[in-house]
Design an enzyme around this catalytic site. Structure first.
Site, PDB file in Angstrom:
ATOM      1  N   ALA A 180       5.866  -6.671   5.313  1.00  0.00           N
ATOM      2  CA  ALA A 180       5.387  -8.069   5.326  1.00  0.00           C
ATOM      3  C   ALA A 180       5.650  -8.782   6.648  1.00  0.00           C
ATOM      4  O   ALA A 180       5.719 -10.010   6.692  1.00  0.00           O
ATOM      5  CB  ALA A 180       5.982  -8.867   4.162  1.00  0.00           C
ATOM      6  N   ARG A 223       8.530   0.319   7.062  1.00  0.00           N
ATOM      7  CA  ARG A 223       8.877  -0.322   8.329  1.00  0.00           C
ATOM      8  C   ARG A 223       8.252  -1.734   8.377  1.00  0.00           C
ATOM      9  O   ARG A 223       7.125  -1.940   7.946  1.00  0.00           O
ATOM     10  CB  ARG A 223       8.380   0.512   9.505  1.00  0.00           C
ATOM     11  N   GLN A 272       3.036  -2.211  -2.228  1.00  0.00           N
ATOM     12  CA  GLN A 272       2.419  -3.454  -1.750  1.00  0.00           C
ATOM     13  C   GLN A 272       1.678  -3.151  -0.449  1.00  0.00           C
ATOM     14  O   GLN A 272       2.216  -2.451   0.421  1.00  0.00           O
ATOM     15  CB  GLN A 272       3.530  -4.476  -1.511  1.00  0.00           C
ATOM     16  N   THR A 273       0.466  -3.673  -0.305  1.00  0.00           N
ATOM     17  CA  THR A 273      -0.189  -3.573   0.993  1.00  0.00           C
ATOM     18  C   THR A 273      -1.222  -4.672   1.174  1.00  0.00           C
ATOM     19  O   THR A 273      -1.762  -5.188   0.208  1.00  0.00           O
ATOM     20  CB  THR A 273      -0.855  -2.193   1.195  1.00  0.00           C
ATOM     21  N   ARG A 274      -1.466  -5.007   2.444  1.00  0.00           N
ATOM     22  CA  ARG A 274      -2.540  -5.955   2.769  1.00  0.00           C
ATOM     23  C   ARG A 274      -3.516  -5.284   3.734  1.00  0.00           C
ATOM     24  O   ARG A 274      -4.241  -5.950   4.456  1.00  0.00           O
ATOM     25  CB  ARG A 274      -1.959  -7.227   3.378  1.00  0.00           C
ATOM     26  N   HIS A 298      -3.528   4.003   5.074  1.00  0.00           N
ATOM     27  CA  HIS A 298      -3.604   5.059   6.081  1.00  0.00           C
ATOM     28  C   HIS A 298      -2.654   6.198   5.721  1.00  0.00           C
ATOM     29  O   HIS A 298      -1.989   6.157   4.679  1.00  0.00           O
ATOM     30  CB  HIS A 298      -3.379   4.497   7.495  1.00  0.00           C
ATOM     31  N   HIS A 312       1.002   5.356   4.871  1.00  0.00           N
ATOM     32  CA  HIS A 312       1.111   4.762   3.526  1.00  0.00           C
ATOM     33  C   HIS A 312       1.062   5.866   2.464  1.00  0.00           C
ATOM     34  O   HIS A 312       1.870   5.897   1.534  1.00  0.00           O
ATOM     35  CB  HIS A 312      -0.069   3.820   3.252  1.00  0.00           C
TER      36      HIS A 312
HETATM   37  P1  ADP Z   1       2.549  -5.411   4.420  1.00  0.00           P
HETATM   38  O1  ADP Z   1       3.947  -4.950   4.186  1.00  0.00           O
HETATM   39  O2  ADP Z   1       2.464  -6.585   5.321  1.00  0.00           O
HETATM   40  O3  ADP Z   1       1.735  -5.526   3.191  1.00  0.00           O
HETATM   41  P2  ADP Z   1       1.256  -2.918   5.238  1.00  0.00           P
HETATM   42  O4  ADP Z   1       0.098  -3.010   4.369  1.00  0.00           O
HETATM   43  O5  ADP Z   1       1.005  -2.386   6.612  1.00  0.00           O
HETATM   44  O6  ADP Z   1       1.924  -4.319   5.434  1.00  0.00           O
HETATM   45  O7  ADP Z   1       2.413  -2.036   4.641  1.00  0.00           O
HETATM   46  C1  ADP Z   1       2.552  -1.701   3.302  1.00  0.00           C
HETATM   47  C2  ADP Z   1       3.884  -0.981   3.125  1.00  0.00           C
HETATM   48  O8  ADP Z   1       3.901   0.214   3.914  1.00  0.00           O
HETATM   49  C3  ADP Z   1       5.105  -1.767   3.573  1.00  0.00           C
HETATM   50  O9  ADP Z   1       6.201  -1.445   2.763  1.00  0.00           O
HETATM   51  C4  ADP Z   1       5.351  -1.269   4.991  1.00  0.00           C
HETATM   52  O10 ADP Z   1       6.696  -1.408   5.355  1.00  0.00           O
HETATM   53  C5  ADP Z   1       4.985   0.201   4.846  1.00  0.00           C
HETATM   54  N1  ADP Z   1       4.494   0.849   6.087  1.00  0.00           N
HETATM   55  C6  ADP Z   1       3.348   0.585   6.757  1.00  0.00           C
HETATM   56  N2  ADP Z   1       3.185   1.429   7.803  1.00  0.00           N
HETATM   57  C7  ADP Z   1       4.282   2.248   7.795  1.00  0.00           C
HETATM   58  C8  ADP Z   1       4.719   3.360   8.607  1.00  0.00           C
HETATM   59  N3  ADP Z   1       4.003   3.815   9.636  1.00  0.00           N
HETATM   60  N4  ADP Z   1       5.890   3.935   8.279  1.00  0.00           N
HETATM   61  C9  ADP Z   1       6.639   3.513   7.247  1.00  0.00           C
HETATM   62  N5  ADP Z   1       6.283   2.498   6.452  1.00  0.00           N
HETATM   63  C10 ADP Z   1       5.115   1.874   6.703  1.00  0.00           C
END
Ligand code: ADP
Length: 400
Positions: free
Chosen positions: A303, A300, A205-207, A211, A214
């Site tokens: 959401a 981390r 899942q991502t919004r 990077h 991810h």
């Molecule tokens: P969201 O969870 O709001 O959609 P993100 O798109 O930033 O936000 O994150 C997508 C997934 O990647 C989530 O499960 C988030 O916990 C995880 N995540 C994002 N950045 C990191 C990081 N630096 N280290 C570990 N997990 C990360």
């Protein structure tokens, strides 16, 4: 003979994960049924849905929100808020409701049919009214988001809603074109996975644009499963998030250059983002089970927004449920970063070096850099992704 056939059917289905609640819901009207329901809808009282509710309607109808068949009645709603379960005990962590004004409620009775229109005036569905009930927006915000702070984007949306909920089963009459784009329904994705021969599938899942952290999570997971579903949320997000069409271009360029084509799929998840942290992590995982995934990544502050939730709250919440009733395996990852000394991506579990050797940028920082024309370091993001984001930002700025 009959017994043999039944056994065979069971065997065939063994590889496909059971939808949440046991049955994949399909509330899409087809052919003659659709025609007659459209006629009925034209004569029924109508409600104009917000883009958030339209995506809820679409996701209920296509089975993404199985076992829900409509907008929640009061008993389910209250139980979900208090226990994170539907009235029958099935885990469900977020209310899925349709709010309407008191004036509207006064014109309706249980048993009525209401047509559901989009903001474009088109009829997308029907709702069979079973219940109308008043609810407390503040109480809802508190249970769902753990705060009533109006600065929280989810709380803000909750406080903007109408005072009553309209509940009952829905039927979809027309696919919303915008939500249909790059979307595969749960049934379609399940078929695709079967055709590909994937038995274990991890959903991401991502919004955000993807990077390096991810990518690290995804590829670590991909070492232990057959396939990766990149499932970006493309419904309503807060204003300062990067718009979905731009993100889609960045996913395409990344997948083309750095991912094995036969083991990765990109398909969108047209839901609204709640920013509900832990509760939304549970919701995100159950929904991905409906799409046929067997594993779900929670990193981390999943959401999360601002500092409303602890870094690992969205992982800890799963301790309340047994593996069996959850039905999808959670792959929990620690905070990932690039370590200059290791010269690789890592987490505290694998890297012995001090934090000053670690490169990690917050989403806010990256957006800020892009706005100022600064290029984020390649240890944070693949340069091809940054290039797409910069190009699109410049184009948008020129058009303004
Ligand atoms: P969201 O969870 O709001 O959609 P993100 O798109 O930033 O936000 O994150 C997508 C997934 O990647 C989530 O499960 C988030 O916990 C995880 N995540 C994002 N950045 C990191 C990081 N630096 N280290 C570990 N997990 C990360």
């Amino acid at each position: 003979m009959l017994i043999a056939i039944i056994t065979l059917c069971r065997k065939e289905n063994d590889s496909v994960i059971e939808p949440h609640g046991g049955l994949l819901i399909n509330r899409i009207a087809e052919d003659t049924e659709r025609k007659s329901l459209l006629e009925k809808a034209a004569w029924s009282p109508s409600i104009t849905l917000t883009s958030w509710s339209l995506s809820d309607l679409y996701l209920i109808a296509t089975g993404a929100f199985s076992p829900l068949t409509g907008f929640m009645k009061q008993a389910d709603y209250v139980n979900v808020l208090k226990e994170m379960r539907l009235e029958n005990g099935t885990i469900w962590s977020l209310p899925i409701t349709l709010s309407v004004s008191k004036e509207m409620v006064e014109t309706l009775s249980p048993g009525d049919t209401v047509s559901l229109k989009g903001e474009d005036g088109k009829i997308y569905g029907l709702l069979q009214v079973e219940e109308m009930y008043e609810y407390s927006k503040k109480a809802e915000a508190f249970f769902v988001y753990g705060t009533v702070d109006p600065d929280h984007p989810g709380v803000q949306k909750t406080l903007e809603k109408e005072d009553y909920n309209l509940a009952g089963p829905i039927t979809l009459l027309t696919h919303p074109e915008k939500l249909r784009e790059n979307f595969q329904t749960p049934a379609e994705l399940r078929t695709t996975f079967e055709e590909l021969g994937w038995k274990s599938i991890v959903a991401f899942q991502t919004r955000n644009p993807i990077h390096r952290a991810h990518e690290y999570l995804q590829k670590t997971a991909l070492e232990i499963v057959d396939g990766l579903l990149i499932h970006p949320l493309v419904g309503d997000t807060k204003k300062d998030d990067i718009p979905a069409p731009i993100r889609m271009k960045s996913y395409d360029v990344l997948l083309k250059n750095y991912y094995p084509k036969d083991r990765v799929m990109l398909s969108v998840f047209p839901a609204a983002m709640r920013y509900a942290g832990p509760r939304e992590a549970v919701f995100h995982s159950l929904v991905r089970k409906n799409f046929g995934c067997t594993h779900f990544i929670v990193g981390r502050d999943h959401a999360g927004v601002g500092d409303y939730y602890g870094t690992y709250d969205a992982q800890k919440i799963f301790e309340q449920f047994s593996k069996e009733e959850l039905g999808i395996e959670i792959l929990a990852f620690e905070h990932a970063f690039y370590c200059i000394t290791c010269a690789s991506m890592a987490t505290a579990k694998t890297c012995p070096h001090e934090a000053n050797f670690h490169i990690h940028l917050s989403g806010t920082k990256v957006r800020e850099m892009l706005k100022n024309g600064q290029i984020p370091p390649k240890e944070f993001s693949r340069p091809e992704v940054i290039e797409v984001l910069m190009d699109e930002m410049n184009r948008t700025n020129e058009e303004k």
